[in-house]
Design an enzyme around this catalytic site. Structure first.
Site, PDB file in Angstrom:
ATOM      1  N   LYS A   5       0.829  -1.199   0.000  1.00 32.37           N
ATOM      2  CA  LYS A   5       0.000   0.000   0.000  1.00 32.37           C
ATOM      3  C   LYS A   5       0.869   1.256   0.000  1.00 32.37           C
ATOM      4  O   LYS A   5       0.599   2.212  -0.720  1.00 32.37           O
ATOM      5  CB  LYS A   5      -0.910   0.004   1.228  1.00 32.37           C
ATOM      6  CG  LYS A   5      -1.556   1.361   1.539  1.00 32.37           C
ATOM      7  CD  LYS A   5      -2.162   1.358   2.913  1.00 32.37           C
ATOM      8  CE  LYS A   5      -2.727   2.722   3.284  1.00 32.37           C
ATOM      9  NZ  LYS A   5      -1.687   3.774   3.382  1.00 32.37           N
ATOM     10  N   ASN A   6       1.924   1.243   0.826  1.00 30.96           N
ATOM     11  CA  ASN A   6       2.762   2.422   0.964  1.00 30.96           C
ATOM     12  C   ASN A   6       3.632   2.686  -0.253  1.00 30.96           C
ATOM     13  O   ASN A   6       4.337   3.687  -0.301  1.00 30.96           O
ATOM     14  CB  ASN A   6       3.646   2.298   2.209  1.00 30.96           C
ATOM     15  CG  ASN A   6       2.850   2.398   3.492  1.00 30.96           C
ATOM     16  OD1 ASN A   6       1.737   2.914   3.507  1.00 30.96           O
ATOM     17  ND2 ASN A   6       3.402   1.889   4.581  1.00 30.96           N
ATOM     18  N   ARG A  75      -4.238  10.600   2.521  1.00 33.19           N
ATOM     19  CA  ARG A  75      -3.077  11.467   2.633  1.00 33.19           C
ATOM     20  C   ARG A  75      -2.085  11.244   1.494  1.00 33.19           C
ATOM     21  O   ARG A  75      -1.412  12.176   1.051  1.00 33.19           O
ATOM     22  CB  ARG A  75      -2.380  11.242   3.980  1.00 33.19           C
ATOM     23  CG  ARG A  75      -1.179  12.152   4.119  1.00 33.19           C
ATOM     24  CD  ARG A  75      -0.515  12.097   5.461  1.00 33.19           C
ATOM     25  NE  ARG A  75       0.654  12.964   5.469  1.00 33.19           N
ATOM     26  CZ  ARG A  75       0.624  14.269   5.669  1.00 33.19           C
ATOM     27  NH1 ARG A  75      -0.524  14.875   5.873  1.00 33.19           N
ATOM     28  NH2 ARG A  75       1.730  14.989   5.645  1.00 33.19           N
ATOM     29  N   ASP A  99      -5.358   8.911   7.994  1.00 36.80           N
ATOM     30  CA  ASP A  99      -5.497   8.348   9.332  1.00 36.80           C
ATOM     31  C   ASP A  99      -5.311   9.387  10.429  1.00 36.80           C
ATOM     32  O   ASP A  99      -4.545  10.336  10.277  1.00 36.80           O
ATOM     33  CB  ASP A  99      -4.454   7.247   9.545  1.00 36.80           C
ATOM     34  CG  ASP A  99      -4.843   5.947   8.871  1.00 36.80           C
ATOM     35  OD1 ASP A  99      -6.046   5.709   8.736  1.00 36.80           O
ATOM     36  OD2 ASP A  99      -3.946   5.186   8.492  1.00 36.80           O
ATOM     37  N   ASP A 288       4.318   1.663  11.490  1.00 41.93           N
ATOM     38  CA  ASP A 288       3.083   1.016  11.049  1.00 41.93           C
ATOM     39  C   ASP A 288       2.850  -0.335  11.715  1.00 41.93           C
ATOM     40  O   ASP A 288       1.766  -0.912  11.576  1.00 41.93           O
ATOM     41  CB  ASP A 288       3.091   0.843   9.523  1.00 41.93           C
ATOM     42  CG  ASP A 288       2.652   2.103   8.798  1.00 41.93           C
ATOM     43  OD1 ASP A 288       2.202   3.048   9.463  1.00 41.93           O
ATOM     44  OD2 ASP A 288       2.758   2.150   7.553  1.00 41.93           O
ATOM     45  N   VAL A 310       7.809   8.456  15.731  1.00 41.24           N
ATOM     46  CA  VAL A 310       7.524   8.963  14.393  1.00 41.24           C
ATOM     47  C   VAL A 310       6.270   9.824  14.368  1.00 41.24           C
ATOM     48  O   VAL A 310       6.297  10.967  13.904  1.00 41.24           O
ATOM     49  CB  VAL A 310       7.414   7.798  13.388  1.00 41.24           C
ATOM     50  CG1 VAL A 310       7.145   8.326  11.972  1.00 41.24           C
ATOM     51  CG2 VAL A 310       8.694   6.956  13.404  1.00 41.24           C
TER      52      VAL A 310
END
Length: 410
Positions: A5-6, A75, A99, A288, A310
């Site tokens: 996904k990233n 985002r 998110d 994550d 983070v």
């Protein structure tokens, strides 16, 4: 393991850099791909899903305004900023949503592009940028931001001259997008290191590119095995991308077997031992996977300290874990988690993608029924989550069907 996904969302945005038909393969069947596809369509692209391939036909003159109603949901849509600015000389992108995991400003994105000659303003909820042609510059990031690195790299590939990015993000997803850009004709050195050098070219060409495997989804299944005393084999994700994670899981007592670059197995016969976790930019422990790590701590033997470095709101879901009887306390960037033999099923609510998945994993370790609401968050990052859980022996079902169109089944 399907594509990350990233990574895939950024690869889709990078397709804007070249007129013609770009194909991105190994796409995950997730809601975010659907949203990003619509973002590209409104920019004038023709986007079609064909099995595990996304075909993106980019016009000679794409539109340059990304609407608020879509950008607020995703985002990653801000990653169209660099490609559209460098190719078209103008872009207007709504400030993104996504998110609820804390403040993630665009200061580094904007500062980098301004250093390359762009004029950028923030008006009525939009970032508006313009330039005749970007020029190469030396840019030092205050923090190795993945998004800022991606936007600056995609802008630099068509800039005049050389751009040097110091303190660049090193994630596998950065390496993936640089590989695609290089195949398109970009001149990039240093991907995967803290210094990336980009020599601008005049034009790029469309390509076919395979998305890197999703290390975060793979890591989630690894935590699931350790928490439930299960045995899970993950294929299609490079275990080297999860070195710190797999080492932590081995410290819990799980047996970890690596299969070269192709995958790994996590098997656990006993209750996991508690381990401390500190999130850091890659190659550190990924933010994550903080939520699954905390979920593991709730059923582990002993107490663990979890530190988030983070994002500033990753601990929002701890209140939901408490509804399951978890013993977890937060203080600023730290959480202390004391494990219990078993949790207690209860209604809970997903607050973001990873928290949603972690709550499901906690529910697997709870006595009774756990009902997780707002699972649209999970749909944004985990393809076919319920069927995959069922295939592993979990007693889980979805009681409502999403009212959104997902990409065709892979």
């Amino acid at each position: 393991m399907v594509g990350a996904k990233n990574s895939v969302l950024k690869l889709m945005a990078a397709a804007l850099l070249a007129e013609g038909r770009t194909e991105v393969t190994n796409i995950p069947r997730i809601l975010d791909v659907t949203i990003m596809s619509e973002v590209l369509r409104r920019l004038g692209c023709d986007v079609v899903a064909d099995g595990d391939t996304l075909v993106i036909d980019v016009p000679a003159e794409p539109r340059t305004e990304a609407d608020y109603d879509l950008v607020r949901q995703l985002r990653a849509s801000i990653c169209v900023l660099g490609p559209l600015l460098t190719r078209c000389g103008h872009v207007k992108v709504a400030l993104p949503g996504g998110d609820a995991i804390g403040s993630r400003g665009l200061d580094m994105h904007i500062a980098g592009l301004e250093r390359m000659g762009a004029e950028i303003t923030n008006e009525h909820g939009f970032v508006i940028a313009s330039v005749d042609r970007l020029r190469g510059a030396d840019i030092v990031l205050e923090f190795p931001s993945v998004g800022a690195t991606e936007n600056i790299v995609t802008a630099a590939v068509l800039a005049k001259g050389t751009t040097v990015i110091d303190n660049a993000a090193r994630e596998p997803e950065i390496v993936d997008i640089c590989a695609m850009l290089s195949a398109m004709g970009a001149q990039i050195d240093g991907a995967g290191t803290s210094t990336i050098v980009v020599d601008g070219v005049d034009a790029l060409r469309p390509v076919t590119h395979r998305t890197v495997g999703d290390r975060i989804v793979a890591g989630t299944w690894a935590f699931a095995a350790a928490m439930t005393r299960g045995d899970v084999t993950v294929r299609g994700a490079d275990p080297a991308h999860l070195d710190v994670v797999l080492e932590k899981l081995a410290s819990t007592g799980a047996e970890v077997t690596r299969y070269g670059t192709e995958g790994f197995r996590v098997a656990a016969a006993d209750r996991p031992r508690a381990v401390d976790v500190v999130t850091l930019p890659y190659p550190g422990f990924p933010t994550d996977l903080l939520a699954p790590a905390i979920a593991l701590g709730t059923v582990a033997e002993g107490a663990s300290m979890v530190t988030e470095n983070v994002f500033d709101a990753r601990f929002m879901f701890v209140n939901e874990l408490a509804r399951l009887g978890a013993d977890a306390r937060t203080d600023g960037h730290h959480a202390v988690v004391r494990g219990k033999h078993v949790l207690s099923g209860a209604p809970v609510r997903a607050t973001d993608i990873r928290a949603g998945a972690a709550l499901v994993l906690a529910g697997l370790c709870a006595d009774g029924v756990t009902e997780v609401a707002d699972v649209h968050h999970i749909d944004r990052g985990y393809p076919d989550f319920v069927p995959q859980l069922e295939s592993l022996g979990a007693d889980v079902r979805r009681v409502t069907v999403p009212d959104v169109e997902l990409p065709p089944a892979l």
